[in-house]
Design a protein around this motif. Structure first.
Motif, short mmCIF file in Angstrom:
data_model
loop_
_atom_site.label_atom_id
_atom_site.label_comp_id
_atom_site.label_asym_id
_atom_site.label_seq_id
_atom_site.Cartn_x
_atom_site.Cartn_y
_atom_site.Cartn_z
N ILE A 160 37.98 22.51 -26.58
CA ILE A 160 38.67 21.35 -27.70
C ILE A 160 39.63 22.50 -28.59
N ALA A 161 40.39 22.08 -28.47
CA ALA A 161 41.26 22.68 -29.53
C ALA A 161 42.63 22.37 -30.49
N ASN A 162 42.93 21.96 -31.47
CA ASN A 162 44.25 21.53 -32.31
C ASN A 162 45.44 22.21 -31.41
N LEU A 163 46.78 22.32 -31.17
CA LEU A 163 48.09 22.73 -31.15
C LEU A 163 48.73 22.52 -31.46
N SER A 164 49.99 23.48 -32.09
CA SER A 164 51.20 23.23 -32.01
C SER A 164 52.18 23.26 -31.42
N VAL A 165 53.41 22.29 -31.44
CA VAL A 165 54.13 22.41 -30.27
C VAL A 165 55.84 22.14 -30.59
N ALA A 166 57.26 22.90 -30.18
CA ALA A 166 57.71 23.52 -30.91
C ALA A 166 58.35 22.40 -31.01
N THR A 167 58.61 20.98 -30.43
CA THR A 167 59.45 20.05 -30.60
C THR A 167 59.11 18.51 -30.39
N PRO A 168 59.14 17.43 -31.40
CA PRO A 168 58.12 16.60 -31.53
C PRO A 168 57.77 16.18 -29.70
N HIS A 169 56.52 15.79 -29.85
CA HIS A 169 55.92 15.18 -29.22
C HIS A 169 56.15 13.33 -28.32
N GLU A 170 56.65 12.93 -29.32
CA GLU A 170 57.15 11.74 -29.09
C GLU A 170 56.18 10.20 -28.75
N GLY A 171 55.22 11.06 -29.63
CA GLY A 171 54.02 9.89 -28.96
C GLY A 171 53.84 9.59 -27.41
N ILE A 172 53.79 10.83 -26.89
CA ILE A 172 53.33 10.67 -25.86
C ILE A 172 52.02 11.41 -25.24
N ALA A 173 51.04 11.24 -24.67
CA ALA A 173 49.82 11.30 -24.40
C ALA A 173 49.74 11.75 -22.70
N TYR A 174 49.30 13.17 -22.65
CA TYR A 174 49.24 13.73 -20.93
C TYR A 174 47.84 13.68 -20.51
N GLU A 175 47.64 13.20 -19.32
CA GLU A 175 46.68 13.44 -18.59
C GLU A 175 47.35 14.11 -17.03
N ARG A 176 46.61 15.05 -17.30
CA ARG A 176 46.69 16.48 -16.05
C ARG A 176 46.00 16.86 -15.00
N PHE A 177 46.16 15.95 -13.93
CA PHE A 177 44.60 16.86 -12.52
C PHE A 177 44.48 17.29 -12.46
N LEU A 178 43.81 19.22 -12.87
CA LEU A 178 44.07 20.26 -12.00
C LEU A 178 43.34 20.04 -10.82
N ASN A 179 42.19 21.47 -10.30
CA ASN A 179 41.97 21.86 -9.39
C ASN A 179 40.39 21.54 -9.87
N ASP A 180 40.33 22.09 -11.37
CA ASP A 180 39.23 22.67 -12.16
C ASP A 180 38.24 21.31 -12.43
N GLY A 181 39.29 20.54 -13.09
CA GLY A 181 39.02 19.39 -14.22
C GLY A 181 40.38 19.34 -14.37
N PRO A 182 40.35 18.12 -15.58
CA PRO A 182 40.98 17.45 -16.20
C PRO A 182 41.97 17.69 -17.27
N LEU A 183 42.97 17.55 -17.71
CA LEU A 183 43.09 18.28 -19.05
C LEU A 183 43.95 17.45 -19.67
N ALA A 184 43.94 17.22 -21.27
CA ALA A 184 44.22 15.91 -21.75
C ALA A 184 44.96 16.44 -22.97
N LEU A 185 46.35 16.13 -23.27
CA LEU A 185 47.04 16.64 -24.60
C LEU A 185 47.26 15.54 -25.27
#
Length: 390
Positions: free
Chosen positions: A192-217
């Motif tokens: 778990i961590a908080n991330l800063s980003v270069a451009t606005p996220h525009e209210g989009i949540a990302y769910e990414r399934f990887l080979n070793d487990g899911p990643l959510a932003l």
């Protein structure tokens, strides 16, 4: 209506929310027992329950908070989820669920636990019919004809027609009630961590399934994401040992191309993914809720939202009852919640496993599923409504 207080053990998110819901639905008095200090907060608290993590609140959960008069306060420091982007690394196929397509203002929102705690505890201490015993803990319970006698470490003795265990996955109250629990150690941890980003996220949540487990932003206020990155423990060991720039590079390489560029990472924390399920949730004059009843894999962020639906159903069932602890009353609650709990628990457990399977037939089927969700609005809408809790 009973004059004896309903007693909740555990003053975290589930216990605090339930106390408020019980009052909203007719309970005349509630006692909340918590082992950590709780006071009327002047600033957001930092306790094990209201820590540095964030929680995704579904539209259904926000509606419950609105009914309690707390929704606007929560939204002051929450980020709207307008779109959910779901994809699989290194494979074709993705789907997007949007608030616009569903005809709602938002699919949900993300709030840091400290702010959620600030709002919930403020409401608790402003209700004179909710008595908080903190720091205090149970030293023993004794079954009575019409409920339980509860002994506290402070020496106080209470009698209640309904004892509610909301004291977490390792619930001592659940054990004293004679309710066993099954643990499933996934062998994975969540970073778990908080991330800063270069451009606005525009209210989009990302769910990414990887080979070793899911990643959510998950979108947060102030152009930030809340990261939930899960994987085998030895892999998490490596992630924790990386310096910030290396960790950001590894993470960026796993993110979908559409995601904003990551520019900074806050303190990293890890939590073991040991899933717990109580073998029973109700016995005469007692009920088990929250993580004491079931813990879920963090995929799709459904754990707290499932709990809120449980708590609302419990409050509606027992809040104004003359006999809130009767087995018939509690079984009515359990039957109401059985189907939803089973569906969400099974999905949260098996979806990450399914996306890790590497056999070509399974991989092809997964991609067809994502493509089908993307091109069939009715199917996608059904998933969205389930995720929103409506």
């Amino acid at each position: 209506m009973t004059q004896q207080p309903l007693v909740i053990v555990g003053g975290g998110m589930a216990g605090a929310m339930l106390a408020l819901l019980l009052r909203r639905h007719g309970a005349s008095s509630v006692v909340l027992v918590e082992s950590h200090p709780l006071t009327l907060p002047s600033e957001p608290p930092l306790t094990p329950s209201f820590d540095a993590r964030s929680t995704a609140l579904s539209a259904g959960t926000l509606a419950v908070l609105d009914d309690l008069g707390l929704g606007n306060a929560i939204r002051e420091h929450a980020a709207v989820i307008g779109t959910v982007h779901v994809s699989r690394q290194s494979r074709l196929g993705l789907t997007r669920m949007s608030a616009e397509e569903e005809g709602v203002d938002q699919l949900g929102a993300v709030v840091e636990n400290r702010w959620l705690g600030f709002v919930l505890l403020g409401a608790l201490f402003n209700d004179e019919a909710i008595s908080v015993r903190a720091p205090d803990s149970l030293s023993g319970i004794r079954r009575l004809e019409g409920g339980y006698q509860v002994s506290l470490s402070s020496g106080e003795v209470l009698e209640t027609p309904l004892l509610i265990a909301a004291d977490g996955a390792r619930s001592q109250t659940r054990e004293w009630l004679g309710i066993s629990a099954r643990d499933h150690d996934t062998g994975h941890d969540a970073l778990i961590a908080n991330l800063s980003v270069a451009t606005p996220h525009e209210g989009i949540a990302y769910e990414r399934f990887l080979n070793d487990g899911p990643l959510a932003l998950l979108p947060l206020p102030d152009q930030r994401f809340a990261l939930v990155w899960t994987g085998p423990r030895d892999q998490v060991d490596q992630w924790m040992a990386m310096d910030e720039q290396e960790a950001l590079a590894q993470l960026q390489a796993r993110c979908p191309a559409e995601a904003p560029r990551l520019t900074g990472m806050g303190e990293r924390q890890r939590y073991p993914l040991v899933l717990t399920e109580a073998c029973a949730q109700v016995v005469p004059h007692a009920v088990v809720v929250g993580n004491a009843a079931h813990t879920l894999h963090p995929v799709a962020g459904q754990g707290f939202n499932l709990t809120v639906r449980d708590l609302l159903a419990l409050a509606q069932t027992v809040g104004g009852s003359d006999n809130p602890g009767s087995l018939a009353t509690l079984q009515t609650y359990a039957e109401k919640r059985e189907k939803d709990q089973a569906l969400i628990s099974q999905a949260s457990r098996w979806v990450p496993e399914l996306f890790r399977v590497q056999q070509p037939l399974f991989a092809h089927s997964r991609q067809l599923g994502l493509v089908a969700l993307d091109i069939m609005p009715g199917l996608r809408s059904g998933f969205a409504k389930r995720a929103m809790g409506i």
